[in-house]
Motif scaffolding. Structure first.
Motif, short mmCIF file in Angstrom:
data_model
loop_
_atom_site.label_atom_id
_atom_site.label_comp_id
_atom_site.label_asym_id
_atom_site.label_seq_id
_atom_site.Cartn_x
_atom_site.Cartn_y
_atom_site.Cartn_z
N ALA A 416 0.85 -1.21 0.00
CA ALA A 416 0.00 0.00 0.00
C ALA A 416 0.88 1.25 0.00
O ALA A 416 0.61 2.22 -0.72
N THR A 417 1.95 1.21 0.81
CA THR A 417 2.85 2.37 0.86
C THR A 417 3.46 2.62 -0.51
O THR A 417 3.50 3.76 -0.99
N ALA A 418 3.92 1.54 -1.16
CA ALA A 418 4.62 1.67 -2.44
C ALA A 418 3.73 2.27 -3.53
O ALA A 418 4.23 2.83 -4.50
N GLN A 419 2.41 2.18 -3.35
CA GLN A 419 1.50 2.72 -4.36
C GLN A 419 0.99 4.12 -3.99
O GLN A 419 0.01 4.59 -4.55
N GLY A 420 1.70 4.76 -3.08
CA GLY A 420 1.25 6.08 -2.60
C GLY A 420 1.70 7.25 -3.44
O GLY A 420 1.27 8.39 -3.18
N ASN A 421 2.57 7.03 -4.41
CA ASN A 421 2.95 8.16 -5.28
C ASN A 421 3.02 7.77 -6.75
O ASN A 421 3.79 8.33 -7.52
N THR A 422 2.19 6.80 -7.12
CA THR A 422 2.16 6.36 -8.52
C THR A 422 1.28 7.32 -9.34
O THR A 422 0.51 8.11 -8.78
N SER A 423 1.39 7.15 -10.63
CA SER A 423 0.57 7.96 -11.54
C SER A 423 -0.93 7.64 -11.32
O SER A 423 -1.78 8.54 -11.38
N ALA A 424 -1.25 6.38 -11.04
CA ALA A 424 -2.65 6.00 -10.78
C ALA A 424 -3.16 6.70 -9.52
O ALA A 424 -4.28 7.21 -9.49
N ALA A 425 -2.31 6.73 -8.49
CA ALA A 425 -2.71 7.38 -7.23
C ALA A 425 -2.96 8.86 -7.47
O ALA A 425 -3.93 9.44 -6.94
N HIS A 426 -2.12 9.50 -8.26
CA HIS A 426 -2.31 10.93 -8.56
C HIS A 426 -3.65 11.16 -9.26
O HIS A 426 -4.38 12.12 -8.94
N LYS A 427 -3.98 10.27 -10.19
CA LYS A 427 -5.26 10.43 -10.92
C LYS A 427 -6.44 10.29 -9.96
O LYS A 427 -7.45 10.99 -10.07
N ALA A 428 -6.30 9.34 -9.00
CA ALA A 428 -7.38 9.13 -8.03
C ALA A 428 -7.55 10.33 -7.11
O ALA A 428 -8.67 10.70 -6.74
N VAL A 429 -6.44 10.97 -6.75
CA VAL A 429 -6.51 12.17 -5.89
C VAL A 429 -7.30 13.26 -6.61
O VAL A 429 -8.15 13.93 -6.00
N LEU A 430 -7.04 13.44 -7.89
CA LEU A 430 -7.75 14.48 -8.64
C LEU A 430 -9.24 14.16 -8.73
O LEU A 430 -10.08 15.03 -8.52
N ALA A 431 -9.56 12.88 -8.98
CA ALA A 431 -10.98 12.48 -9.07
C ALA A 431 -11.66 12.69 -7.72
O ALA A 431 -12.79 13.21 -7.66
N ALA A 432 -10.98 12.33 -6.64
CA ALA A 432 -11.56 12.50 -5.30
C ALA A 432 -11.79 13.98 -5.02
O ALA A 432 -12.85 14.38 -4.51
N GLY A 433 -10.81 14.80 -5.35
CA GLY A 433 -10.94 16.26 -5.14
C GLY A 433 -12.12 16.82 -5.91
O GLY A 433 -12.90 17.63 -5.39
N GLU A 434 -12.28 16.36 -7.15
CA GLU A 434 -13.39 16.85 -7.98
C GLU A 434 -14.75 16.43 -7.41
O GLU A 434 -15.67 17.23 -7.33
N ALA A 435 -14.85 15.16 -7.00
CA ALA A 435 -16.13 14.66 -6.47
C ALA A 435 -16.49 15.39 -5.17
O ALA A 435 -17.64 15.79 -4.97
N LEU A 436 -15.50 15.58 -4.29
CA LEU A 436 -15.77 16.27 -3.02
C LEU A 436 -16.19 17.71 -3.30
O LEU A 436 -17.15 18.22 -2.70
N ALA A 437 -15.48 18.38 -4.21
CA ALA A 437 -15.80 19.79 -4.50
C ALA A 437 -17.20 19.91 -5.08
O ALA A 437 -17.97 20.80 -4.70
N LEU A 438 -17.55 18.99 -5.98
CA LEU A 438 -18.87 19.03 -6.60
C LEU A 438 -19.96 18.83 -5.55
O LEU A 438 -20.99 19.52 -5.55
N ALA A 439 -19.71 17.90 -4.62
CA ALA A 439 -20.68 17.64 -3.55
C ALA A 439 -20.83 18.89 -2.66
O ALA A 439 -21.95 19.27 -2.31
N VAL A 440 -19.72 19.53 -2.34
CA VAL A 440 -19.78 20.74 -1.49
C VAL A 440 -20.59 21.83 -2.19
O VAL A 440 -21.49 22.45 -1.58
N VAL A 441 -20.31 22.05 -3.46
CA VAL A 441 -21.02 23.10 -4.21
C VAL A 441 -22.52 22.80 -4.26
O VAL A 441 -23.35 23.69 -4.09
N ARG A 442 -22.87 21.54 -4.47
CA ARG A 442 -24.29 21.18 -4.54
C ARG A 442 -25.00 21.40 -3.20
O ARG A 442 -26.16 21.81 -3.17
N VAL A 443 -24.30 21.13 -2.10
CA VAL A 443 -24.90 21.39 -0.78
C VAL A 443 -25.05 22.89 -0.56
O VAL A 443 -26.06 23.36 -0.04
#
Ligand SMILES: [Zn+2]
Length: 479
Positions: A416-443
């Motif tokens: 799990a640690t070794a996968q903490g700075n991969t390109s896939a992990a970076h893409k997931a961070v962006l998706a998570a940030g977008e989903a959270l932001a969209l949810a906040v704006v909708r509320v």
């Protein structure tokens, strides 16, 4: 020109900040600071947030590495929870498919909290720019929550009123798949029991000694009998942290036990805790020793707010799974082929194939989650604990997970640690940030959602917060 939808706008805002978000995540990965020692991590967060125009308050709740960063005016006030603590002993180089410790740091991000923090930051920055652009009323606050893994800072912060005045809170967690969290987690109290006895020569003058080790052993026997008479879902674990020495011929004058008492609800934990305290007193009485206890930390069960969870789920579906590419699949396949525990590769691929409706060989070649799991209610309680629970008792809260790592990866491992700075992990961070932001704006935009989430919260929690730790429990800043 056609006006951008909120979704398109949020996505573009996160993309504009992609470099900073990835830099933040990777820097925290490299710092790998454990609970309450996250000085460089917290400093980087607050420096970036100040530069982005947030008002930062550091050292809140008596914790130097806790902070808030706010932007906007008036209500609604929506919180985003960031974590950034690493795990002791999980030092690991990123991206390599073998256990290889990093030089100079024994610790590592085995729970992906570097990604968690960066995803929450991404959402906060996108919401801030949204508020600016639309000149809308509303406030977004990023909460810097240290030491989730030990010490449970959010419980201390909740007890001290740090989340009071919030209308809603959102967070996420790295995982091997994409889903919204519709399940609860266990409440927990972490407590030390001490026994004080009298040392003596165990052969020449045993009658003059009073054994603290006997007391500890009798306490554990008592608790092991108690197990039959508590609710099925309760979990009680203990470890000896002091056995009073290593010499059998010395009556042990001190002993210390570390207990975890877990149950689905805080009230149940506190009730069992009272009985465990009585058992400690009984053991002391039986052995002529003195007993005392010290609460180390505690956390409440997580209560997913029904309305907010639905809002977050819809935001996740609108944003979609992280946009993985062939390089991500190839890297993930390398991790997937690593053994996790005793499970064979074939067995794991077959089990996941059944779950996802994909072929086992296809899972092994592309072991990343490309969908968003359907929202289901009445799920079993997660057999673990999180201090997000305490926030959920103070304010309507929802959380989700995004796939930052290969399917089947176990948390708190070198994999799990070794996968903490991969390109896939970076893409997931962006998706998570977008989903959270969209949810906040909708509320922020929808009064009906806000009314419903408060109704749910009152029904789900009774509108009262029973903090599992007393007012005298202090953060264990010593590390
Ligand atoms: Zn975690």
């Amino acid at each position: 020109m056609e006006k951008l939808s909120d979704l398109e706008w949020i996505r573009a805002a996160v993309e504009r900040h992609e470099d900073e978000i990835v830099k933040l995540s990777d820097s925290i990965f490299d710092f790998a600071e454990t609970g309450f020692q996250e000085f460089q991590s917290a400093a980087l967060f607050t420096e970036m947030l100040k530069a982005d125009g947030f008002t930062v308050e550091s050292g809140i709740a008596g914790i130097p590495t806790a902070f808030t960063a706010g932007f906007g005016t008036g209500k609604p006030v929506i919180g985003l929870l960031a974590e950034y603590d690493a795990l002791p002993g999980l030092s690991q180089e990123g991206g390599v498919t073998e256990c290889r410790k990093r030089e100079g740091n024994p610790d590592g991000h085995g729970c992906g909290h570097n990604l968690l923090g960066a995803g929450a930051y991404a959402a906060a920055v996108a919401v801030k720019e949204y508020l600016e652009k639309n000149r809308e009323k509303g406030t977004v606050i990023l909460y810097g929550c240290p030491s989730e893994e030990k010490g449970n800072a959010k419980t201390l912060m909740a007890r001290d009123g740090i989340f009071d005045g919030l209308d809603a809170a959102f967070t996420w967690h790295p995982a091997d798949r994409n889903y919204v969290s519709s399940f609860s987690s266990l409440a927990n109290v972490s407590v030390y029991f001490d026994f004080k006895g009298i040392t003596s020569h165990a052969a020449a003058a045993p009658h003059l000694g009073r054994s603290a080790l006997d007391a500890a052993e009798l306490m554990n026997v008592g608790v092991n009998y108690l197990r039959e008479h508590v609710i099925q879902e309760a979990r009680i674990h203990y470890a000896y942290t002091d056995v009073g020495g290593i010499a059998p011929n010395v009556v042990q004058g001190s002993s210390r036990l570390h207990y975890f008492i877990r149950a689905p609800k805080t009230e149940q934990v506190l009730e069992i805790f009272e009985r465990v305290k009585d058992i400690a007193k009984g053991a002391a009485l039986m052995t002529g020793t003195e007993s005392s206890f010290e609460i180390y930390s505690g956390l409440s069960d997580f209560v997913p707010n029904r309305t907010l969870t639905q809002v977050l789920y819809e935001a996740m579906k609108d944003i979609g799974a992280p946009a993985f590419d062939d390089g991500d699949y190839a890297a993930a396949a390398g991790f997937f082929s690593q053994a996790f525990g005793q499970e064979s590769l074939q067995a794991r691929a077959a089990a996941l194939a059944g779950e996802f409706g994909r072929k086992p060989e296809e899972i092994a070649a592309h072991p990343l989650d490309t969908g968003i799991a359907e929202l289901k209610w009445n799920m079993p309680v997660l057999p673990g604990s999180t201090d997000v629970g305490d926030v959920s008792h103070v304010v309507p809260t929802a959380q989700c997970s995004y796939a930052t790592m290969a399917l089947g990866t176990a948390m708190h491992t070198w994999q799990a640690t070794a996968q903490g700075n991969t390109s896939a992990a970076h893409k997931a961070v962006l998706a998570a940030g977008e989903a959270l932001a969209l949810a906040v704006v909708r509320v922020m935009q929808d009064e009906e959602i806000r009314e419903k989430m408060v109704e749910d919260w009152k029904q789900e929690t009774g509108g009262i917060y029973i903090c599992p730790i007393s007012a005298d429990v202090k953060p264990h800043l010593e590390g």
